[in-house]
Design a protein around this motif. Structure first.
Motif, mmCIF file in Angstrom:
data_model
loop_
_atom_site.group_PDB
_atom_site.id
_atom_site.type_symbol
_atom_site.label_atom_id
_atom_site.label_comp_id
_atom_site.label_asym_id
_atom_site.label_seq_id
_atom_site.Cartn_x
_atom_site.Cartn_y
_atom_site.Cartn_z
ATOM 1 N N VAL A 1 0.866 -1.171 0.000
ATOM 2 C CA VAL A 1 0.000 0.000 0.000
ATOM 3 C C VAL A 1 0.910 1.229 0.000
ATOM 4 N N ALA A 2 0.638 2.114 -0.926
ATOM 5 C CA ALA A 2 1.387 3.369 -1.027
ATOM 6 C C ALA A 2 0.397 4.519 -0.885
ATOM 7 N N PRO A 3 0.854 5.659 -0.390
ATOM 8 C CA PRO A 3 -0.058 6.800 -0.259
ATOM 9 C C PRO A 3 -0.434 7.380 -1.620
ATOM 10 N N LEU A 4 -1.531 8.118 -1.614
ATOM 11 C CA LEU A 4 -1.959 8.810 -2.820
ATOM 12 C C LEU A 4 -0.927 9.876 -3.200
ATOM 13 N N VAL A 5 -0.894 10.197 -4.464
ATOM 14 C CA VAL A 5 -0.017 11.245 -4.974
ATOM 15 C C VAL A 5 -0.929 12.367 -5.462
ATOM 16 N N GLU A 6 -0.888 13.495 -4.765
ATOM 17 C CA GLU A 6 -1.753 14.624 -5.080
ATOM 18 C C GLU A 6 -3.223 14.191 -5.150
ATOM 19 N N PRO B 1 -1.031 6.435 -7.521
ATOM 20 C CA PRO B 1 0.146 6.607 -8.382
ATOM 21 C C PRO B 1 -0.088 5.970 -9.750
ATOM 22 N N ARG B 2 0.355 6.640 -10.791
ATOM 23 C CA ARG B 2 0.151 6.140 -12.161
ATOM 24 C C ARG B 2 1.362 5.361 -12.657
ATOM 25 N N VAL B 3 2.551 5.700 -12.157
ATOM 26 C CA VAL B 3 3.781 5.005 -12.563
ATOM 27 C C VAL B 3 4.608 4.733 -11.314
ATOM 28 N N TRP B 4 5.489 3.745 -11.412
ATOM 29 C CA TRP B 4 6.313 3.359 -10.261
ATOM 30 C C TRP B 4 7.090 4.531 -9.678
ATOM 31 N N GLU B 5 7.553 5.413 -10.527
ATOM 32 C CA GLU B 5 8.362 6.536 -10.059
ATOM 33 C C GLU B 5 7.586 7.459 -9.126
ATOM 34 N N ASP B 6 6.262 7.417 -9.186
ATOM 35 C CA ASP B 6 5.432 8.244 -8.305
ATOM 36 C C ASP B 6 5.385 7.716 -6.872
ATOM 37 N N VAL B 7 5.705 6.442 -6.690
ATOM 38 C CA VAL B 7 5.664 5.835 -5.357
ATOM 39 C C VAL B 7 6.947 6.227 -4.621
ATOM 40 N N ARG B 8 6.790 7.102 -3.646
ATOM 41 C CA ARG B 8 7.935 7.617 -2.894
ATOM 42 C C ARG B 8 8.108 6.924 -1.546
ATOM 43 N N GLY C 1 -3.588 9.298 8.954
ATOM 44 C CA GLY C 1 -4.412 10.039 8.016
ATOM 45 C C GLY C 1 -5.704 9.346 7.615
ATOM 46 N N ALA C 2 -5.838 8.063 7.931
ATOM 47 C CA ALA C 2 -7.072 7.343 7.580
ATOM 48 C C ALA C 2 -8.160 7.690 8.576
ATOM 49 N N THR C 3 -9.370 7.833 8.095
ATOM 50 C CA THR C 3 -10.508 8.149 8.952
ATOM 51 C C THR C 3 -10.891 6.953 9.804
#
Length: 115
Positions: free
Chosen positions: A15-20, A24-31, A97-99
């Motif tokens: 699980v990765a956080p949302l980006v903006e 994430p659309r591409v692997w590079e977006d997963v920080r 951050g999760a409700t």
């Protein structure tokens, strides 16, 4: 997924956080990773329990779960811990951050997975 310039890992599930606000659309977006899950097999037990766990904890992944289907339990490792929490009934995950938390009935999960 690259943890650093020298470490490539392929978790079974993560699980990765949302980006903006979007996934994430591409692997590079997963920080960063919020959760990594590995399904335990006899041939990968040492790698999952020791090597990968050490890497994920060193990189600051908050939670690392090892799913032991045969024993019907999950080893829950949290950042900085030297021993896992062993969950066999209910597992509650509430990332920052999760409700609401995600609550998983493990007997139900394993029953459905093994049908």
């Amino acid at each position: 997924m690259e943890l650093d310039d020298r470490t490539l890992v392929e978790p079974d599930l993560f699980v990765a956080p949302l980006v903006e606000g979007k996934k994430p659309r591409v692997w590079e977006d997963v920080r960063q990773l919020l959760l990594v899950i590995e399904v335990l097999f006899p041939s990968t037990a040492r790698l999952d329990r020791r090597v990968k766990r050490d890497r994920y904890q060193r990189e600051g992944v908050p939670e690392y779960w090892i799913v032991d289907v045969d024993a019907r339990l999950i080893e829950r490792w949290r950042r900085g811990e030297e021993r896992p929490e062993i969950a066999s009934e209910m597992l509650e995950w509430h990332p920052a951050g999760a409700t609401d938390p995600l609550c998983i009935s493990l007997p139900e999960l394993f029953t459905r997975a093994l049908e």
